[in-house]
Design an enzyme around this catalytic site. Structure first.
Site, mmCIF file in Angstrom:
data_model
loop_
_atom_site.group_PDB
_atom_site.id
_atom_site.type_symbol
_atom_site.label_atom_id
_atom_site.label_comp_id
_atom_site.label_asym_id
_atom_site.label_seq_id
_atom_site.Cartn_x
_atom_site.Cartn_y
_atom_site.Cartn_z
ATOM 1 N N ARG A 82 63.334 -12.994 64.557
ATOM 2 C CA ARG A 82 64.299 -14.080 64.769
ATOM 3 C C ARG A 82 63.577 -15.368 65.156
ATOM 4 O O ARG A 82 63.915 -16.448 64.720
ATOM 5 C CB ARG A 82 65.291 -13.712 65.871
ATOM 6 C CG ARG A 82 66.508 -12.992 65.347
ATOM 7 C CD ARG A 82 67.323 -12.461 66.451
ATOM 8 N NE ARG A 82 66.511 -11.593 67.299
ATOM 9 C CZ ARG A 82 66.964 -10.907 68.342
ATOM 10 N NH1 ARG A 82 68.228 -10.981 68.674
ATOM 11 N NH2 ARG A 82 66.179 -10.143 69.059
ATOM 12 N N GLY A 101 59.360 -7.323 68.327
ATOM 13 C CA GLY A 101 59.565 -7.126 69.765
ATOM 14 C C GLY A 101 58.395 -6.335 70.322
ATOM 15 O O GLY A 101 57.311 -6.315 69.752
ATOM 16 N N ARG A 102 58.656 -5.650 71.420
ATOM 17 C CA ARG A 102 57.557 -4.935 72.097
ATOM 18 C C ARG A 102 56.929 -3.879 71.190
ATOM 19 O O ARG A 102 55.712 -3.754 71.130
ATOM 20 C CB ARG A 102 58.094 -4.240 73.350
ATOM 21 C CG ARG A 102 58.735 -5.173 74.362
ATOM 22 C CD ARG A 102 59.392 -4.302 75.422
ATOM 23 N NE ARG A 102 60.143 -5.041 76.408
ATOM 24 C CZ ARG A 102 61.414 -5.418 76.272
ATOM 25 N NH1 ARG A 102 62.082 -5.149 75.166
ATOM 26 N NH2 ARG A 102 62.034 -6.053 77.245
ATOM 27 N N ILE A 103 57.782 -3.113 70.483
ATOM 28 C CA ILE A 103 57.233 -2.032 69.651
ATOM 29 C C ILE A 103 56.499 -2.617 68.433
ATOM 30 O O ILE A 103 55.396 -2.175 68.087
ATOM 31 C CB ILE A 103 58.350 -1.053 69.228
ATOM 32 C CG1 ILE A 103 58.939 -0.385 70.488
ATOM 33 C CG2 ILE A 103 57.824 -0.001 68.254
ATOM 34 C CD1 ILE A 103 60.219 0.403 70.252
ATOM 35 N N HIS A 122 64.074 11.637 64.250
ATOM 36 C CA HIS A 122 64.237 10.637 65.328
ATOM 37 C C HIS A 122 63.408 11.038 66.574
ATOM 38 O O HIS A 122 63.973 11.285 67.647
ATOM 39 C CB HIS A 122 65.726 10.475 65.682
ATOM 40 C CG HIS A 122 66.024 9.150 66.327
ATOM 41 N ND1 HIS A 122 67.218 8.490 66.192
ATOM 42 C CD2 HIS A 122 65.274 8.351 67.139
ATOM 43 C CE1 HIS A 122 67.206 7.365 66.891
ATOM 44 N NE2 HIS A 122 66.021 7.260 67.471
ATOM 45 N N ILE A 123 62.098 11.097 66.382
ATOM 46 C CA ILE A 123 61.215 11.583 67.463
ATOM 47 C C ILE A 123 60.153 10.565 67.865
ATOM 48 O O ILE A 123 59.178 10.921 68.528
ATOM 49 C CB ILE A 123 60.515 12.909 67.063
ATOM 50 C CG1 ILE A 123 59.754 12.752 65.727
ATOM 51 C CG2 ILE A 123 61.497 14.062 67.010
ATOM 52 C CD1 ILE A 123 58.820 13.922 65.408
ATOM 53 N N ALA A 177 63.475 2.217 63.352
ATOM 54 C CA ALA A 177 64.469 1.493 64.146
ATOM 55 C C ALA A 177 65.808 2.224 64.171
ATOM 56 O O ALA A 177 66.051 3.043 65.074
ATOM 57 C CB ALA A 177 64.596 0.080 63.606
ATOM 58 N N ARG A 178 66.653 1.950 63.215
ATOM 59 C CA ARG A 178 67.920 2.670 63.073
ATOM 60 C C ARG A 178 68.214 2.795 61.587
ATOM 61 O O ARG A 178 67.909 1.882 60.799
ATOM 62 C CB ARG A 178 69.068 1.904 63.751
ATOM 63 C CG ARG A 178 69.041 1.934 65.282
ATOM 64 C CD ARG A 178 69.303 3.326 65.855
ATOM 65 N NE ARG A 178 69.353 3.358 67.300
ATOM 66 C CZ ARG A 178 68.330 3.625 68.105
ATOM 67 N NH1 ARG A 178 67.142 3.883 67.588
ATOM 68 N NH2 ARG A 178 68.481 3.659 69.409
ATOM 69 N N GLU A 199 72.745 10.133 60.923
ATOM 70 C CA GLU A 199 72.026 11.242 61.567
ATOM 71 C C GLU A 199 72.899 11.958 62.583
ATOM 72 O O GLU A 199 73.779 11.329 63.188
ATOM 73 C CB GLU A 199 70.721 10.728 62.216
ATOM 74 C CG GLU A 199 70.904 9.760 63.368
ATOM 75 C CD GLU A 199 69.557 9.273 63.920
ATOM 76 O OE1 GLU A 199 68.745 8.719 63.152
ATOM 77 O OE2 GLU A 199 69.334 9.453 65.131
HETATM 78 C C1 DGY Z 1 65.468 4.428 71.414
HETATM 79 O O1 DGY Z 1 65.040 4.458 72.573
HETATM 80 O O2 DGY Z 1 66.261 3.579 71.027
HETATM 81 C C2 DGY Z 1 64.957 5.474 70.474
HETATM 82 O O3 DGY Z 1 65.491 5.375 69.240
HETATM 83 C C3 DGY Z 1 65.138 6.864 71.052
HETATM 84 O O4 DGY Z 1 64.146 7.048 71.945
#
Ligand code: DGY
Length: 333
Positions: free
Chosen positions: A180, A158-160, A289-290, A241-242, A271
């Site tokens: 995907r 995606g964008r990131i 998560h920064i 991501a997560r 977390e």
């Molecule tokens: C998001 O935007 O989903 C990041 O995990 C927190 O900035």
């Protein structure tokens, strides 16, 4: 008689000069707490309001909205929205918005920082030095993995993911990705000539793997023991991501037994709790998560969420047309 003003809940104290814009349209329930809300407290706040501006710390599902008869919109101050039960909110007619785009470049910068710190063992080396172990220079101390000339894998383009791929050109990296859908060739070319490959090929070919895909039921533990076993033992894994995308005990086991060289983690399944087996490892870089945490970006995220909430509740210049709806199908009804 004048219509009563709509009420919104601002779940966190966020950039007061930005969130002050809500006051022109709504009665705003503010809070000064930074604590996590128990589910009952979230439900209690939502019961009273037409809209809410929340962060990923607020978990909202069917239970939390059961008594929220007036609730019509939730503006999440994050691009990810796995803290929200989208089917439940959509079924209840609650429009959800998020904050894409404004955090892309900051997050991609951080992805590279975490990758470099992980591959070149920067935090491990610093810890070792601070602990007073350095008594002589040594030729083979803290050897790490090169970025230049290596193959970068991106799972989730995606964008990131694209922002990270564009940065890879500066390091002379070859980029492979899995997504995907394959991207248009022009986009691939802009992304350091990234090449689309299957999931298994991605795992087995890359020297560094970056996880930037959304977290869903389908991507839960997509990086499990079997996936890790397909990676090179010299490889680096970075998760921006997560946490739930990775089976963390399987990752810790692979790192502890030399089946993976190193990992850089900004996100965790439970977390803010971090598994002790990860904390105990020297070859993992852990950050809280920064990835999107620069003042300008965090401010832009809040500004977008404020605009989204105003528009989602039918106010302001874009009334009824928030720029980042997640369950946009509700706008068509
Ligand atoms: C998001 O935007 O989903 C990041 O995990 C927190 O900035």
């Amino acid at each position: 008689m004048a219509e009563p003003r709509l009420r919104v809940w601002l779940a966190r104290p966020l950039f007061e000069d930005v969130t002050a814009r809500l006051d022109a349209h709504f009665d705003v329930m503010r809070t000064s707490v930074e604590d996590r809300y128990p589910p009952a407290a979230v439900a209690e706040h939502l019961r009273e309001v037409d809209g809410a501006l929340v962060t990923l710390s607020e978990q909202i599902g069917a239970e939390e909205i059961a008594a929220a008869a007036r609730l019509r919109a939730i503006a999440n101050v994050a691009v990810g929205y796995d803290n929200l039960d989208l089917p439940a909110l959509t079924a209840a007619g609650v429009l959800v918005t998020n904050t894409p785009d404004v955090l892309t470049e900051t997050t991609a910068d951080f992805g590279f920082a975490l990758l470099m710190a992980t591959a070149r063992r920067i935090t491990e080396a610093e810890r070792w030095l601070r602990e007073g172990h350095w008594d002589r220079w040594s030729f083979d101390r803290m050897l790490g993995a090169d970025l230049h000339g290596s193959t970068l894998g991106i799972l989730g383009m995606g964008r990131i993911g694209q922002g990270i791929a564009r940065r890879a050109a500066g390091f002379g990296m070859r980029v492979l990705y899995h997504n995907r859908k394959r991207l248009p060739v022009e986009t691939e070319n802009d992304c350091s000539r990234a090449r689309y490959v299957g999931f298994n090929e991605l795992l087995s070919q890359v020297d560094h793997l970056m996880l930037v895909l959304p977290y869903t039921a389908q991507t839960h533990h997509v990086i499990d023991a079997a996936a890790l076993a397909k990676m090179k033992p010299t490889a680096t894994l970075v998760n921006l991501a997560r946490g739930g995308i990775v089976d963390e005990p399987a990752l810790a086991d692979a790192l502890a037994h030399g089946r993976l060289a190193a990992a850089g983690l900004d996100v965790y399944e439970g977390e803010p709790a971090v598994r002790p087996e990860l904390l105990a490892l020297r070859n993992v870089v852990l950050t809280p998560h920064i990835a999107s945490a620069s003042p300008a970006t965090r401010r832009a995220m809040v500004a977008l969420a404020v605009d989204n909430l105003i528009a989602a509740l039918g106010c302001g210049p874009d009334a009824g047309r928030p720029s980042a709806p997640v369950n946009a199908e509700l706008l068509k009804r």
